[in-house]
Design a protein around this motif. Sequence first.
Motif, PDB file in Angstrom:
ATOM      1  N   ALA A 158      15.817 -12.876 -10.598  1.00 27.29           N
ATOM      2  CA  ALA A 158      16.913 -11.946 -10.873  1.00 27.29           C
ATOM      3  C   ALA A 158      16.331 -10.573 -11.164  1.00 27.29           C
ATOM      4  CB  ALA A 158      17.729 -12.434 -12.052  1.00 27.29           C
ATOM      5  N   LEU A 159      16.741  -9.584 -10.372  1.00 27.35           N
ATOM      6  CA  LEU A 159      16.365  -8.200 -10.654  1.00 27.35           C
ATOM      7  C   LEU A 159      17.499  -7.598 -11.473  1.00 27.35           C
ATOM      8  CD1 LEU A 159      15.101  -7.051  -7.146  1.00 27.35           C
ATOM      9  CD2 LEU A 159      13.861  -8.250  -8.944  1.00 27.35           C
ATOM     10  N   THR A 160      17.225  -7.252 -12.717  1.00 24.82           N
ATOM     11  CA  THR A 160      18.302  -6.864 -13.618  1.00 24.82           C
ATOM     12  C   THR A 160      18.008  -5.538 -14.299  1.00 24.82           C
ATOM     13  OG1 THR A 160      17.262  -8.020 -15.445  1.00 24.82           O
ATOM     14  CG2 THR A 160      18.853  -9.261 -14.143  1.00 24.82           C
ATOM     15  N   GLY A 161      18.980  -5.047 -15.016  1.00 30.56           N
ATOM     16  CA  GLY A 161      18.808  -3.839 -15.800  1.00 30.56           C
ATOM     17  C   GLY A 161      19.572  -2.676 -15.221  1.00 30.56           C
ATOM     18  N   ASP A 162      19.928  -1.781 -16.114  1.00 32.23           N
ATOM     19  CA  ASP A 162      20.805  -0.681 -15.722  1.00 32.23           C
ATOM     20  C   ASP A 162      20.081   0.394 -14.918  1.00 32.23           C
ATOM     21  OD1 ASP A 162      23.442   0.180 -15.782  1.00 32.23           O
ATOM     22  OD2 ASP A 162      22.925   1.741 -17.225  1.00 32.23           O
ATOM     23  N   GLU A 163      18.773   0.310 -14.822  1.00 36.18           N
ATOM     24  CA  GLU A 163      18.031   1.335 -14.075  1.00 36.18           C
ATOM     25  C   GLU A 163      17.971   1.020 -12.581  1.00 36.18           C
ATOM     26  OE1 GLU A 163      16.250   4.395 -15.271  1.00 36.18           O
ATOM     27  OE2 GLU A 163      18.018   3.970 -16.451  1.00 36.18           O
ATOM     28  N   LEU A 164      18.564  -0.108 -12.188  1.00 33.01           N
ATOM     29  CA  LEU A 164      18.568  -0.464 -10.768  1.00 33.01           C
ATOM     30  C   LEU A 164      19.873  -0.018 -10.132  1.00 33.01           C
ATOM     31  CD1 LEU A 164      17.192  -4.115 -10.750  1.00 33.01           C
ATOM     32  CD2 LEU A 164      16.029  -2.074  -9.966  1.00 33.01           C
TER      33      LEU A 164
ATOM     34  N   PRO B 293      33.638  -6.627 -28.517  1.00 35.05           N
ATOM     35  CA  PRO B 293      32.776  -7.767 -28.170  1.00 35.05           C
ATOM     36  C   PRO B 293      32.352  -7.789 -26.704  1.00 35.05           C
ATOM     37  CG  PRO B 293      35.028  -8.468 -28.589  1.00 35.05           C
ATOM     38  CD  PRO B 293      34.969  -7.038 -28.976  1.00 35.05           C
ATOM     39  N   ASP B 294      33.081  -7.085 -25.840  1.00 35.51           N
ATOM     40  CA  ASP B 294      32.735  -7.160 -24.417  1.00 35.51           C
ATOM     41  C   ASP B 294      31.989  -5.944 -23.905  1.00 35.51           C
ATOM     42  OD1 ASP B 294      33.878  -9.649 -24.122  1.00 35.51           O
ATOM     43  OD2 ASP B 294      35.874  -8.787 -23.904  1.00 35.51           O
ATOM     44  N   LEU B 295      31.667  -5.029 -24.821  1.00 36.80           N
ATOM     45  CA  LEU B 295      30.978  -3.815 -24.393  1.00 36.80           C
ATOM     46  C   LEU B 295      29.562  -4.142 -23.923  1.00 36.80           C
ATOM     47  CD1 LEU B 295      31.107  -0.701 -24.297  1.00 36.80           C
ATOM     48  CD2 LEU B 295      30.107  -0.703 -26.573  1.00 36.80           C
TER      49      LEU B 295
ATOM     50  N   LEU C 288      23.882  -6.509 -22.275  1.00 36.47           N
ATOM     51  CA  LEU C 288      23.341  -5.308 -21.640  1.00 36.47           C
ATOM     52  C   LEU C 288      24.012  -5.089 -20.292  1.00 36.47           C
ATOM     53  CD1 LEU C 288      19.519  -5.673 -22.299  1.00 36.47           C
ATOM     54  CD2 LEU C 288      21.196  -4.412 -23.623  1.00 36.47           C
ATOM     55  N   ALA C 289      24.038  -3.843 -19.889  1.00 36.05           N
ATOM     56  CA  ALA C 289      24.563  -3.527 -18.566  1.00 36.05           C
ATOM     57  C   ALA C 289      23.499  -3.842 -17.529  1.00 36.05           C
ATOM     58  CB  ALA C 289      24.937  -2.051 -18.506  1.00 36.05           C
ATOM     59  N   GLY C 290      23.906  -4.174 -16.333  1.00 36.63           N
ATOM     60  CA  GLY C 290      22.939  -4.393 -15.253  1.00 36.63           C
ATOM     61  C   GLY C 290      22.651  -5.845 -14.954  1.00 36.63           C
ATOM     62  N   ALA C 291      23.673  -6.709 -15.082  1.00 34.14           N
ATOM     63  CA  ALA C 291      23.479  -8.118 -14.724  1.00 34.14           C
ATOM     64  C   ALA C 291      23.377  -8.250 -13.209  1.00 34.14           C
ATOM     65  CB  ALA C 291      24.647  -8.950 -15.247  1.00 34.14           C
TER      66      ALA C 291
END
Lengths: 542, 435
Positions: A360-366, A453-455, A108-111
Amino acid sequence: MIKGTTKSTFLLLAFLTFSLNASAQASSGASNYLLYGLVGAIGLLLLIAILMVAENMLHIEAKQMGVDKSGANYSIFPNRDEIYKGKSGSLPTGSSVTALKRGHDIKLAGAAEKVVDAATAGTTFALQPQNFVGISPIPKVTVEKGNEVKAGDPLFFDKKNPSVIYCSPVSGEVMEVRRGEKRSIKEIVILADKEMQYRTYDLPDLATCKREDLVEFLLGSGVWPMIRQRPFDMVADFNIIPSKIFISTFDTAPLAPDNSFIVEGQGAAFQKGLDVLNKLGTKVHLGVSATGASSAFTGAQGVEINYFSGPHPVGNVGVQMHHTSPIDVKDPAWVLGVQEVLTIGKLFTEGKFDASRIVALTGDELETPKYVRTYQGANVGELVKGNLKNDGARLVAGDVLSGKQVAADGFLNFFDDQLTTLEEGNEYEMFGWLLPLSPRPSVSKTYPNFLFPDLKFKANTNTHGEKRAFVVTGQYEKVLPMDILPQHLMKAILVNDFERMEGLGIYELSEEDIALCEFVCTSKQPLQKILREGLETMREQA
Amino acid sequence: MGLLDFVKKIEPDKKKSPFLHTLYDGFFTFLYSPDSVTKGGVHIRDGMDLKRTMVIVVLAMQLCYLFGSFNIGHQHFAATGQYTAFLDGFHLKLIYGLIQLIPIFVVTHVVGLGIEFWYAAKKGHAIEEGFLVSGALIPLIMPPDIPLLWLAFAVAFGVIIGKEAFGGTGMNILNVALLSRVFIFFAYPTTISGDEVWVAGLAESGDTLATTYNWFHTGLFNGIFDWLGWDTFQAGMPVVDGYSGATPMALAFKEGWGAVTETYSTTQMFWGAIPGSIGETCKPFILIGAAILIITGIASWRIMLSMLIGAITCAWLFNQWGVTPFMEVPWMYQFYMGSFFFAMAFMATDPVTASSTTTGKWIYGFFIGFIGMIVRVINPAYPEGWMLAILFMNVFAPLIDHYVIESNMGRRARRVKESAGAVPVTPVAEAVAEH
């Protein structure tokens, strides 16, 4: 060498052309076979010649660079160990790796970026009795609104099990005791002091004290609830000496925090925590990632280190136990997270109840996903304040697979070290099941995901389909690296077949282990809920 | 979105007309994937759902449909000696095939989906996608000249007895499509196992068979073809001398491989230009479908492979035995005839009726291959074995799974016994408890 080969290649080609011409007239069956055989043999020789040249050139190159004596394999042919052993990373010599194949990493995006922000700790914290499996919904609360508490002071205990006390993670004023359904205690909210006050302890000497005294001290100190007992994930039973204590030092869930990063600079406290645990149980097992881990983990003393590699859920302690020393209701294990071990360790190294957590605050909405230094049960809204892209985002305490949804004024749970933000997916999508408009995570090869694989995916909470009966078989097994038949176990739970539930290994599972199965489920079945119901039934039976 | 608003506006009331609402819901979720979000449990879900799973299977069959409809026409004209080259009279063969196939497809779906919708409305659940695949499979496994009334009965039998009686999609024990086929087979045995239905559009005229057409051929399309200056359908053309319309299987049973190759070449059988059920003759296209299913991971390659192994083993054993002409057919030639590959790719791999454990799938597939070949070669009454073998193993799949589950439980029980003996759990002194 090269010149010679070129020459021989020309010769071979010339021979080939000649022999083809020669046999063009004679087209009887037998001579055709002879020709094919000849051509095949020549092709094979050619292939071998090319491989030999390539192999030799690699060796020459290695010699020129002076690396041929380093022990590494400079050859186009892998040697046997490279084929059969898992990726070794930086392993100490002599240790073996449990390489698991089944599973899936949801990218997922947002690491979280690897910086620790100490400024956004928040001001309110809560302890939630519902975080602990097996305690009564209305525990005895020992504080009232307005009371001043120190970090480590008792807030409540379970009337059925009064020895285990549950303590305040921070010092400050009790703001509120919030009640939930049927007058159960939902949460006890503390408004934290700016300067933390710690309860003082009379520390036992770890080297000389007896196990009973140590247990008594830990119970009274408030760190006991940090030890969980599998099966059932309940608060550890202090009346037993567990044959094994398991700690997984890495988390493979989507966007999960990197424990090797978190433990940086706290190696001594971690080792102290392990020493304490070593006194409590017969053996402490440390599950360490084979693809790179902090020296605090790889160099841990007095414990058995087991290396694991593979996709999620390899970082789950349940999976690691299954491959190291499986548990049973008669042979339970105690499990802890890395940060819980740190709290226990700091109780002895610093003499205080340090419930600080790196979350860890994660996720693409940040706007900026990052790590923050805060305390157990931090207020979610305060953590993400000013950092959210959109207002409607879903906040998840934990990871997207087994975390719990929280409201903006809610709190992280006792064991959480991650907060995930996620876009809500409450939109209709035309032919979304057939021709989806946006990429989405999937294990299915009907999506072209395996080509990229890296998307990193920007996932949302849409169910992508409706709930159906179990139809597809074998898909859960592909993502659960355990000798367990998940679908049959689920069906056994649904029909309350105790014998099968026990036989098929319900005790070895926890919700987080089955979460990936729930993600991939074509029929959109709520597997974690089914499993928890099954576990509760079995716990009441036991 | 304009269309969405419009579609939402015409939603029937659920209480007043449950049937209409179910129908609406079925089509609406087909058009739009719903806006439901995850609640409790995982927060994100895989993009895969049952609709997508089922539609991939249907897509994998499309080449069989294409070839099947053309081959109906080809067999029809080959019987009378017209357009004997495969691609000659292309428009006539294709149109003839479609006129034959489309009513079969429509009847299958009207009956099958009708029953499905009715049950869904009655039980108050959403329409399940199971019939998408069953409905696509049934036309392909029917003879081209199947009377539509029989077909309607068969589909109704398959869906009601095979599926709805057990509780709908996911609950059935027997493969729905095969149950429909077996109904036809046992209800009309003389016609179906004979040579009459495999080539369409031939009727008795005088003492010989001759082509016969209806209004669509002679009225509609002959008009169009005339206008275009193309060849037209000619009614009353007699079949060529010595024509039997027998399938390779029937020939092999009576007289062995030699008799088969006298009538049909191996190339012809491999590419499927032979009489047979609509979709099962063209091996390469079926294998492409099978490859799609294996690559996308939708069907179990284990079942397919073990079924192949089972069939080869059995055929090879028959070669060694060799007392009847059929037994002496070399084992690899067995795969040129009949519907082995179709059964392997689309029938045996139905996840609901197949064995559900990994080990079970190997056993299940192997026995389908083995038993199917026995039925094909030894039993004089049944020209082909896969239907019966698969239904037979469908019934046994739960038993196979039972033993696989038992062995998993046994393994765990043994391990628990050993580990519990190794590390006993002892209580701590009571003093701690009284703290």
